[in-house]
Design a protein around this motif. Structure first.
Motif, mmCIF file in Angstrom:
data_model
loop_
_atom_site.group_PDB
_atom_site.id
_atom_site.type_symbol
_atom_site.label_atom_id
_atom_site.label_comp_id
_atom_site.label_asym_id
_atom_site.label_seq_id
_atom_site.Cartn_x
_atom_site.Cartn_y
_atom_site.Cartn_z
ATOM 1 N N TRP A 60 -8.817 7.950 26.758
ATOM 2 C CA TRP A 60 -9.184 9.223 27.399
ATOM 3 C C TRP A 60 -8.179 9.913 28.406
ATOM 4 N N HIS A 64 -6.535 13.537 27.715
ATOM 5 C CA HIS A 64 -7.231 14.801 27.997
ATOM 6 C C HIS A 64 -6.774 15.191 29.708
ATOM 7 N N LYS A 80 -17.233 15.087 33.353
ATOM 8 C CA LYS A 80 -16.509 14.317 32.242
ATOM 9 C C LYS A 80 -16.890 13.345 30.842
ATOM 10 N N CYS A 83 -19.509 15.599 27.021
ATOM 11 C CA CYS A 83 -18.301 15.866 26.067
ATOM 12 C C CYS A 83 -18.619 16.325 24.903
ATOM 13 N N CYS A 86 -17.504 20.237 24.869
ATOM 14 C CA CYS A 86 -15.914 21.040 23.970
ATOM 15 C C CYS A 86 -15.801 20.225 22.199
ATOM 16 N N HIS A 87 -16.783 19.236 22.456
ATOM 17 C CA HIS A 87 -16.194 18.838 21.256
ATOM 18 C C HIS A 87 -17.734 19.019 21.113
ATOM 19 N N ASN A 97 -10.046 18.369 15.429
ATOM 20 C CA ASN A 97 -9.201 19.054 16.451
ATOM 21 C C ASN A 97 -10.217 20.686 16.506
HETATM 22 C C1 HEC Z 1 -13.577 20.910 28.822
HETATM 23 C C2 HEC Z 1 -13.606 20.252 27.103
HETATM 24 C C3 HEC Z 1 -13.419 18.679 26.826
HETATM 25 C C4 HEC Z 1 -14.920 17.455 27.117
HETATM 26 C C5 HEC Z 1 -15.977 17.766 28.293
HETATM 27 C C6 HEC Z 1 -14.021 15.960 26.577
HETATM 28 N N1 HEC Z 1 -13.064 16.706 25.658
HETATM 29 FE FE1 HEC Z 1 -12.492 15.847 24.485
HETATM 30 N N2 HEC Z 1 -11.041 16.485 24.209
HETATM 31 C C7 HEC Z 1 -10.623 17.631 24.743
HETATM 32 C C8 HEC Z 1 -9.260 18.494 23.954
HETATM 33 C C9 HEC Z 1 -9.136 20.040 24.578
HETATM 34 C C10 HEC Z 1 -8.576 17.709 23.499
HETATM 35 C C11 HEC Z 1 -7.266 17.489 22.448
HETATM 36 C C12 HEC Z 1 -6.250 17.342 23.358
HETATM 37 C C13 HEC Z 1 -5.138 17.910 22.522
HETATM 38 O O1 HEC Z 1 -4.917 17.257 21.465
HETATM 39 O O2 HEC Z 1 -4.245 17.235 23.298
HETATM 40 C C14 HEC Z 1 -9.623 16.624 23.379
HETATM 41 C C15 HEC Z 1 -9.196 15.639 22.518
HETATM 42 C C16 HEC Z 1 -10.134 14.108 22.196
HETATM 43 C C17 HEC Z 1 -10.372 13.190 20.974
HETATM 44 C C18 HEC Z 1 -9.191 13.070 20.331
HETATM 45 C C19 HEC Z 1 -9.298 14.287 19.236
HETATM 46 C C20 HEC Z 1 -8.666 13.805 18.587
HETATM 47 O O3 HEC Z 1 -8.440 14.310 17.292
HETATM 48 O O4 HEC Z 1 -7.444 13.617 18.466
HETATM 49 C C21 HEC Z 1 -11.127 12.039 21.072
HETATM 50 C C22 HEC Z 1 -11.498 11.395 20.979
HETATM 51 C C23 HEC Z 1 -12.069 12.899 23.142
HETATM 52 N N3 HEC Z 1 -11.523 13.979 22.940
HETATM 53 C C24 HEC Z 1 -13.206 12.290 22.896
HETATM 54 C C25 HEC Z 1 -13.607 12.750 24.094
HETATM 55 C C26 HEC Z 1 -14.981 11.847 24.707
HETATM 56 C C27 HEC Z 1 -15.777 10.694 23.897
HETATM 57 C C28 HEC Z 1 -15.520 12.948 26.154
HETATM 58 C C29 HEC Z 1 -16.569 12.173 26.611
HETATM 59 C C30 HEC Z 1 -16.782 11.193 27.563
HETATM 60 C C31 HEC Z 1 -14.696 13.797 25.530
HETATM 61 N N4 HEC Z 1 -13.624 14.068 25.056
HETATM 62 C C32 HEC Z 1 -14.750 14.647 26.416
HETATM 63 C C33 HEC Z 1 -11.462 18.332 25.132
HETATM 64 C C34 HEC Z 1 -12.466 17.770 25.815
#
Ligand code: HEC
Length: 108
Positions: A60, A64, A80, A83, A86-87, A97
């Motif tokens: 993770w 990020h 954080k 999730c 943003c997702h 994506n």
């Molecule tokens: C501030 C916004 C934000 C938050 C909050 C966030 N993410 Fe993300 N996450 C992103 C972004 C932007 C990317 C893409 C990063 C890249 O491709 O460089 C990403 C990428 C990912 C990916 C990879 C996706 C792929 O297709 O490869 C995963 C899995 C993921 N996040 C899980 C989580 C989880 C689980 C949480 C909560 C615990 C979380 N994220 C919280 C913004 C966020």
């Protein structure tokens, strides 16, 4: 689920029936029972470590690492663990994506 009286500083204890139902749901839908790529990725990253939050895993942190700390602290996100901020489809287990919000849209 075994210590809900001390749940991140809150008393989240439930009655026996609710505890049983939620525990059953969690076990049935755990990463161990999933074939999703991200589940396997997180399981591998957790390994034998005593990690209770996905955001504490190495994978993770790596995914990020380019997002500034201020973004997670912004009013729209706050943590954080938020999730879904943003997702947008994460509740369905989807982390595509094209479903990730543009982080520049969050106001500081
Ligand atoms: C501030 C916004 C934000 C938050 C909050 C966030 N993410 Fe993300 N996450 C992103 C972004 C932007 C990317 C893409 C990063 C890249 O491709 O460089 C990403 C990428 C990912 C990916 C990879 C996706 C792929 O297709 O490869 C995963 C899995 C993921 N996040 C899980 C989580 C989880 C689980 C949480 C909560 C615990 C979380 N994220 C919280 C913004 C966020």
């Amino acid at each position: 689920m075994g210590d809900l009286e001390n749940h991140f500083g809150d008393d989240a204890s439930l009655d026996v029936e609710d505890t049983k139902n939620i525990l059953e749901f969690l076990v049935q839908n755990s990463a161990e029972t999933s074939t999703m790529q991200s589940s396997l990725m997180f399981l591998k990253s957790i390994g034998n470590k005593d990690i209770i939050a996905m955001s504490q895993t190495k994978v993770w942190e790596k995914l990020h690492k380019d997002i500034e700390k201020e973004v997670f602290e912004s009013n729209d996100i706050k943590s954080k663990a938020n999730c879904k901020a943003c997702h947008t489809d994460i509740e369905k287990g989807l982390i595509d994506n094209d479903k990730i919000k543009n982080i520049n849209s969050f106001i500081f």
